[in-house]
Motif scaffolding. Structure first.
Motif, PDB file in Angstrom:
ATOM      1  N   ARG A 739     -66.396  27.868 -81.564  1.00 41.01           N
ATOM      2  CA  ARG A 739     -67.550  28.584 -81.132  1.00 41.01           C
ATOM      3  C   ARG A 739     -67.309  29.414 -79.639  1.00 41.01           C
ATOM      4  N   LEU A 740     -66.313  28.792 -78.938  1.00 43.88           N
ATOM      5  CA  LEU A 740     -66.069  29.721 -77.749  1.00 43.88           C
ATOM      6  C   LEU A 740     -64.863  30.703 -77.841  1.00 43.88           C
ATOM      7  N   GLY A 741     -64.443  30.794 -79.223  1.00 39.97           N
ATOM      8  CA  GLY A 741     -63.281  31.713 -79.514  1.00 39.97           C
ATOM      9  C   GLY A 741     -61.986  30.831 -79.190  1.00 39.97           C
ATOM     10  N   ALA A 742     -61.750  29.616 -78.581  1.00 36.84           N
ATOM     11  CA  ALA A 742     -60.409  29.239 -78.410  1.00 36.84           C
ATOM     12  C   ALA A 742     -59.893  28.616 -79.771  1.00 36.84           C
ATOM     13  N   THR A 743     -59.473  29.486 -80.531  1.00 37.32           N
ATOM     14  CA  THR A 743     -59.189  29.208 -81.884  1.00 37.32           C
ATOM     15  C   THR A 743     -57.763  28.295 -81.993  1.00 37.32           C
ATOM     16  N   LEU A 744     -57.092  28.354 -81.105  1.00 42.10           N
ATOM     17  CA  LEU A 744     -55.688  27.734 -80.745  1.00 42.10           C
ATOM     18  C   LEU A 744     -56.147  26.029 -80.594  1.00 42.10           C
ATOM     19  N   TYR A 745     -56.886  25.926 -79.820  1.00 39.93           N
ATOM     20  CA  TYR A 745     -57.390  24.535 -79.350  1.00 39.93           C
ATOM     21  C   TYR A 745     -58.271  23.977 -80.831  1.00 39.93           C
ATOM     22  N   ALA A 746     -58.907  24.713 -81.392  1.00 41.31           N
ATOM     23  CA  ALA A 746     -59.755  24.318 -82.585  1.00 41.31           C
ATOM     24  C   ALA A 746     -58.632  23.814 -83.667  1.00 41.31           C
ATOM     25  N   ALA A 747     -57.601  24.655 -83.831  1.00 43.42           N
ATOM     26  CA  ALA A 747     -56.698  24.471 -84.737  1.00 43.42           C
ATOM     27  C   ALA A 747     -56.078  23.107 -84.495  1.00 43.42           C
ATOM     28  N   GLU A 748     -55.724  23.038 -83.082  1.00 44.30           N
ATOM     29  CA  GLU A 748     -55.003  21.598 -82.839  1.00 44.30           C
ATOM     30  C   GLU A 748     -55.757  20.409 -82.939  1.00 44.30           C
ATOM     31  N   ALA A 749     -57.194  20.639 -82.617  1.00 42.83           N
ATOM     32  CA  ALA A 749     -57.835  19.540 -83.032  1.00 42.83           C
ATOM     33  C   ALA A 749     -57.899  19.195 -84.365  1.00 42.83           C
ATOM     34  N   LEU A 750     -58.014  20.239 -85.317  1.00 43.78           N
ATOM     35  CA  LEU A 750     -57.989  19.768 -86.629  1.00 43.78           C
ATOM     36  C   LEU A 750     -56.670  19.227 -87.127  1.00 43.78           C
ATOM     37  N   ALA A 751     -55.696  19.726 -86.639  1.00 44.57           N
ATOM     38  CA  ALA A 751     -54.482  19.045 -87.064  1.00 44.57           C
ATOM     39  C   ALA A 751     -54.519  17.876 -86.848  1.00 44.57           C
ATOM     40  N   SER A 752     -54.685  17.598 -85.487  1.00 42.26           N
ATOM     41  CA  SER A 752     -54.787  15.817 -84.890  1.00 42.26           C
ATOM     42  C   SER A 752     -55.727  15.134 -85.974  1.00 42.26           C
TER      43      SER A 752
END
Length: 853
Positions: A739-752
């Protein structure tokens, strides 16, 4: 052939006009060089791919008086009949069908050719596509035979894209701005600028980035094109244009006082000049920036000096009421060889510095020094030298000036400048304080004493804890100095992570500055840069990028100001959070100092960004080199700025594969930031440590109670979910980051989350999380982080991810097939495979798992 960029809507419209049953054809109408022929090339290629017969011809001045001259190549050699039109039609009807006739430069067509095209269109024998200049021989579309499509210049974004595709590589900001200002979106001018620049070596590549060296020279084909557009000029017209070349943009009243009024009317009619409103003024510009380059390059020296003397005299006669008028008069007097007073040089130098025109400020200061006025401009000259990366020279110059017989007031003014140079240029806080103490003597006027207080507080904001300095910013000072104190207050608030209050303070002092001036004011660049940081670090990435790009796309001259390098840091930070590694590295490269000598305070931030961006892209050598330079550039006087280097150190270690050392470095950076009260960097470092495996959830949760911005809250939620090994919570965190546009962090969270689901034997949930991660990463560019290097994740293929994205957007299988230029059966098979990988039964479940596209 140059790449085809932009014009997507125009291409589709023209193709429809040439292929749909009720279409007759199209006319592309625009000025020379806007890309009519290049668009036509693309249309012709597409038509021929669909089996349409295309016959193309080119009208010229030479054929414009010959019957059927332009179409001669497609007609029989012997047209000697009583009915040549009928013979021509008969010949064309024998062509393979369907037939499309394409004519370039139709405004040069002869009457017979126009008549033939009329007949072919009216009777449906052929579709016709023509290109034409505006307002010339427009019978073909004015009578409704062809649909008219006006074609203008490319936008800045399209021009930049065309430039990078043509050069097959990134282009630095100064070069993109220079070539934009030279071409203003005209593809032909842009092409000739690139061709001539590469031919003479002005445009060359270093470390994979193209850059322009030196000024634009209008030689060869480029000069011919510009001269052709100017056309033949009457002496009075040339006189007016030359005056404008040395003054644009200039007030209409001033220019009109120096030239014949009818000349200006003629030039405006021919679009060689533009008359436009600018605030409460009406100003005049040349019709194209390259006209100025050509006119200045061909104007004899004595005449050029005469023009500039006339401009200076004319402006002085009006009273020179505006803020920038003294700069213009001084410049014209210097270039025109006129006498110029020391008072004028000193005042103009101050104006140039206030306007952040570093080049002009330095020139005026040096002229004043040559006239024996160093003491008059020393306070400006010192700042110019510092920002010109010559702080040693600034210190020497200011020390010499202050050793002379000066009043206490003059000493205090020069001392304030010298102190800032010692602090921000040389990084010597003790020496800076000593100079302020020496000039802060009893009996000074109140406003000078207040100015010394402002300078002292500004310097302390770089090495004392933010909360302590914040209290000092509330000291009362003279009203005209309160803006400076509020700037420091805003800086302390941003450092402390109180972003909302910082933004409110910035808005407040901007309003104060506007209210204190009778003239329209440009936004303060320092305020804009600080706003960019506050927006970015609080998670308002889109706003931060938009504002930074607006400043980034300004004229390249303005980017010479040292503080503007911080814009690259904001853009690099936002690009990293979006997973755009190559873009982040490009911005960081551009913003970093090119030489290791004389680092300034902003260089520590720039080098830290370069180290972090290179590490994110896996370039360990560059990352370590940038980090070493950043460490060397740090000064005790710049402690708060220097923490960015400490934060970057952890990523350089992670790049080498030593995640444990990276975690320790991130925690050390967080502790350093906390000690200085730089909670914005503390939250950032704590989140990095969490990504490296440290439980920082409690510290981040505590920070959210005082900071309260959405990005820090997402940091805390991410750290908490990792600490509790909660895959479902991680998926929710990914949504927050997205939602914030921080796609890298979102992808890392999903990877975890996928890894944890798999460890808990929940294969379906693991596949779904992994698929969401894959969709997010489809636009990533070379990023490497520990969380994304986990093996064993089940990803969709690139084509499957594309089909899934289109399916969740609501397109039918047939529409997806058409969009991807494949068969519906292939799309059916892809979706069947996707459902199997994700463990879903249809589009509704797919949309639930992946979210809407």
């Amino acid at each position: 052939m140059w790449p085809f960029v932009g014009r997507v809507r125009e291409l589709e419209d023209v193709m429809s006009a040439l292929t749909e049953p009720d279409g007759k054809g199209a006319a592309l109408v625009g000025a020379a060089g806007v890309g009519k022929t290049r668009l036509t090339d693309e249309v012709v290629t597409r038509l021929e791919q669909t089996g349409v017969t295309v016959r193309r011809c080119y009208a010229t001045v030479a054929t414009s008086s010959i019957p059927f001259g332009a179409l001669a190549a497609m007609l029989p050699a012997d047209m000697r009949t009583a009915n040549p039109l009928g013979r021509a039609v008969e010949h064309l009807l024998a062509e393979p069908q369907p037939l499309t006739i394409v004519v370039d430069d139709a405004h040069l067509l002869d009457d017979a050719s126009i008549g033939l095209l009329h007949h072919m269109i009216r009777h449906g024998h052929a579709r016709v596509l023509v290109t034409s200049r505006p307002s010339e021989r427009s019978e073909l579309w004015q009578e409704g035979l062809l649909t008219r499509y006006p074609l203008g210049d490319l936008s800045r974004a399209e021009s930049d894209l065309l430039l990078e595709r043509a050069l097959d590589g990134p282009v630095d900001t100064r070069t993109a701005s220079l070539l934009w200002s030279g071409s203003t979106g005209n593809p032909l001018y842009l092409r000739e600028l690139v061709v001539s620049g590469r031919a003479v070596g002005s445009l060359r590549t270093a470390e994979g980035i193209w850059s322009w060296h030196g000024a634009i020279e209008l030689g060869g084909r480029l000069g011919e094109l510009v001269q052709e557009n100017l056309g033949r000029l009457e002496p009075s017209h040339r006189h007016a244009l030359e005056l404008l070349a040395y003054s644009e943009p200039v007030e209409l009243d001033l220019l009109a006082s120096l030239v014949q009024e009818e000349s200006l009317d003629d030039l405006e009619t021919r679009a060689l000049i533009l008359v436009e409103s600018s605030g409460r003024r009406t100003v005049v510009r040349l019709g194209h920036p390259l006209y100025g380059s050509l006119l200045r390059g061909t104007c004899p020296e004595l005449r050029a000096q005469s023009h500039q003397r006339a401009l200076a005299a004319g402006l002085e006669a009006t009273g020179a009421r505006r803020r920038e008028d003294l700069m213009r008069i001084a410049t014209w007097r210097l270039d025109g060889g006129s006498p110029i007073s020391l008072d004028l040089l000193a005042a103009a130098a101050e104006q140039a510095w206030a306007a952040q025109d570093v080049t002009l400020a330095e020139r005026l200061c040096r002229a004043a020094v040559d006239a024996g006025g160093l003491s008059r401009v020393g306070h400006v000259f010192g700042q110019v030298l510092m920002h010109g990366r010559a702080p040693d020279q600034a210190e020497s110059t200011l020390a010499d000036v202050m050793s002379g017989p000066l009043s206490a007031e003059d000493l205090s003014r020069l001392g304030a400048t010298r102190s800032m140079n010692l602090h921000f240029g040389l990084g010597d806080a003790d020496a800076a304080v000593a100079v302020l103490d020496a000039v802060d003597v009893p009996g000074l006027p109140a406003d000078l004493r207040d100015w010394l207080t402002v300078v002292r507080t500004l310097e302390e904001a770089q090495y004392r804890p933010a909360a302590e300095v914040l209290e000092d910013t509330y000291r009362p000072v003279a009203p005209h100095l309160s803006v400076h104190m509020r700037r420091t207050r805003a800086l302390c608030l941003v450092h402390a992570g109180r972003f909302r209050e910082g933004l409110e303070e910035i808005a407040g002092y901007e309003a104060e500055e506007l209210a204190s001036s009778d003239e329209p004011q440009e936004p303060d660049d320092g305020a804009l840069r600080m706003r960019c940081f506050a927006l970015a670090f609080s998670g308002r990435l889109a706003e931060a990028e938009s504002l930074a790009l607006t400043m980034y796309n300004r004229s390249f001259d303005e980017l010479a100001f040292t503080g503007a390098t911080s814009l690259y840091s904001v853009l690099s930070f936002c690009a990293r959070l979006r997973g755009h590694g190559a873009q982040a590295l490009r911005f960081a490269r551009e913003g970093s100092p090119k030489t290791p000598d004389n680092p300034l305070i902003f260089d520590t931030i720039a080098l830290a960004n370069l180290a972090a961006s290179a590490a994110l892209c896996g370039d360990g050598d560059l990352a370590q080199e940038a980090l070493a330079r950043g460490e060397k550039a740090r000064r005790p006087a710049w402690q708060l700025t220097g923490v960015t280097v400490s934060v970057a150190r952890s990523w350089v270690l992670a790049c080498t594969g030593d995640v444990r050392a990276a975690a320790d470095a991130a925690m050390a950076a967080a502790d350093e930031s906390a000690e200085l009260g730089v909670h914005s960097s503390e939250a950032w470092a704590l989140h990095d440590a969490a990504r490296f495996g440290v439980d920082t959830s409690l510290r981040l949760a505590a920070l959210t109670s005082t900071m309260g911005d959405p990005l820090t809250e997402a940091y805390a939620a991410h750290a908490t979910a990792l600490a509790h090994a909660a895959p479902t919570a991680l998926e929710a965190v990914a949504t927050d980051f997205l939602r914030l546009g921080a796609t890298l962090y979102a992808a890392e969270a999903l990877a975890s989350a996928a890894r944890l689901h798999r460890a808990q034997d929940n294969a379906r949930a693991a596949s779904q999380a992994s698929a969401r991660q894959a969709l997010l990463m489809r636009d990533f560019d070379g990023v490497r982080t520990p969380a994304l290097r986990v093996d064993g994740l089940t990803h969709l293929t690139r084509r499957q991810a594309e089909v899934a994205r289109l399916a969740t957007s609501g397109l039918t299988n047939q529409q997806i097939a058409e969009k991807l230029h494949t068969s519906k059966r292939t799309v059916d098979n892809h979706l069947h495979a996707i459902y199997g990988v994700l463990g879903v039964t249809g589009r509704d479940e797919l949309r639930t798992v992946l979210g809407p596209s």
